[in-house]
Design a protein around this motif. Structure first.
Motif, mmCIF file in Angstrom:
data_model
loop_
_atom_site.group_PDB
_atom_site.id
_atom_site.type_symbol
_atom_site.label_atom_id
_atom_site.label_comp_id
_atom_site.label_asym_id
_atom_site.label_seq_id
_atom_site.Cartn_x
_atom_site.Cartn_y
_atom_site.Cartn_z
ATOM 1 N N PHE A 23 44.623 33.981 46.688
ATOM 2 C CA PHE A 23 43.573 33.053 46.242
ATOM 3 C C PHE A 23 43.540 31.830 47.148
ATOM 4 O O PHE A 23 42.463 31.384 47.568
ATOM 5 C CB PHE A 23 43.823 32.630 44.791
ATOM 6 C CG PHE A 23 42.824 31.638 44.271
ATOM 7 C CD1 PHE A 23 41.625 32.059 43.705
ATOM 8 C CD2 PHE A 23 43.076 30.272 44.339
ATOM 9 C CE1 PHE A 23 40.700 31.142 43.235
ATOM 10 C CE2 PHE A 23 42.150 29.346 43.872
ATOM 11 C CZ PHE A 23 40.961 29.791 43.311
ATOM 12 N N THR A 40 41.396 29.107 39.193
ATOM 13 C CA THR A 40 40.155 28.324 39.165
ATOM 14 C C THR A 40 40.345 27.057 38.337
ATOM 15 O O THR A 40 39.866 25.979 38.709
ATOM 16 C CB THR A 40 39.007 29.163 38.593
ATOM 17 O OG1 THR A 40 38.849 30.351 39.387
ATOM 18 C CG2 THR A 40 37.701 28.379 38.598
ATOM 19 N N GLU A 91 42.963 34.926 38.359
ATOM 20 C CA GLU A 91 41.834 34.197 38.948
ATOM 21 C C GLU A 91 41.380 33.044 38.063
ATOM 22 O O GLU A 91 41.076 31.951 38.554
ATOM 23 C CB GLU A 91 40.675 35.166 39.174
ATOM 24 C CG GLU A 91 39.542 34.603 40.001
ATOM 25 C CD GLU A 91 39.751 34.771 41.491
ATOM 26 O OE1 GLU A 91 38.993 34.155 42.262
ATOM 27 O OE2 GLU A 91 40.668 35.507 41.889
#
Length: 236
Positions: free
Chosen positions: A68, A35, A31
């Motif tokens: 994601f 990001t 993650e």
């Protein structure tokens, strides 16, 4: 015209080709890394909707990235590794590194103007896929142990050991099959597909769940495209 971002996916990290600077960015396959990628892209592109992330399936390592992108509504597409390798050979790109591969994916997608991939896999279908794969693994082990049992008829200790393992495998298979059945009953979309498939003469539980799992496009795309996708449409 879409702008492609090539990503070479690894187990723990990824190489991202950034076309506006002709360089690669190293990010972690989690993650935090995703990001970081979005922040980097947002600084350069006003609209992420104009981008298509392109990567190869890598035996499951790409799954976190795929989820994601789906959850953040970022366009992506996947390419078959063999097609990319053949393209590289045709171009004379014989060297192979993660950085080169990420640029190669960008180049391949740009040349062939790859469309956005429509991913019909739901969370329940992904879980079903994992359960079916595990069931197949257990059946393989079970068959191997049965073959060993036939050869161990004169060895009491080995025979007992094999029988205990087979008993354990049967319990595991029963448990997994119950979870599969429960999942098919409780998920509305899967149950609808499952019921229609099992209504076909000769289609049982195992075949129906496998089709639902392996062909998430069923029920979502035109039947002509579907028959072509699974290789049933006749071509000259």
């Amino acid at each position: 015209m879409a702008t492609y971002i090539g990503i070479d996916v690894g187990k723990k990290s990824m190489q991202v080709y950034l076309p506006w600077i002709d360089k690669s960015l190293d990010i972690t396959n989690n993650e935090a890394g995703f990001t970081k990628l979005v922040n980097k892209l947002t600084k350069h592109y006003e609209q992420l909707a104009d981008l298509i992330i392109v990567f190869e399936p890598t035996g499951g390592y790409e799954k976190p990235l795929r989820e994601f992108l789906k959850s953040n509504q970022i366009n992506f597409t996947t390419v078959h590794p063999n097609k990319v390798r053949n393209y590289a050979r045709a171009k004379g790109w014989l060297a192979k590194t993660d950085k080169i591969d990420s640029k190669l994916l960008f180049d391949y997608a740009t040349v062939f103007s790859l469309p956005i991939k429509q991913d019909y896999n739901t969370e329940s279908q992904q879980k079903l896929h994992s359960l079916i794969k595990r069931r197949e693994q257990l059946i393989l082990i079970k068959n191997q142990e049965i073959a060993r049992l036939d050869k161990a008829a004169n060895d009491t200790f080995i025979k007992k050991s094999l029988e205990e393992v087979l008993s354990c495998l049967e319990k595991q298979l029963t448990a997994i099959e119950n979870v599969i059945k429960e999942l098919c009953e409780n998920d509305v979309e899967i149950k609808s597909k499952f019921d229609r498939l099992t209504a076909i003469p000769g289609v049982g539980i195992v075949l129906a769940t496998t089709v639902v799992c392996e062909v998430p496009e069923i029920g979502n795309i035109d039947f002509r495209k579907l028959t072509s996708l699974v290789g049933l449409a006749p071509f000259a």
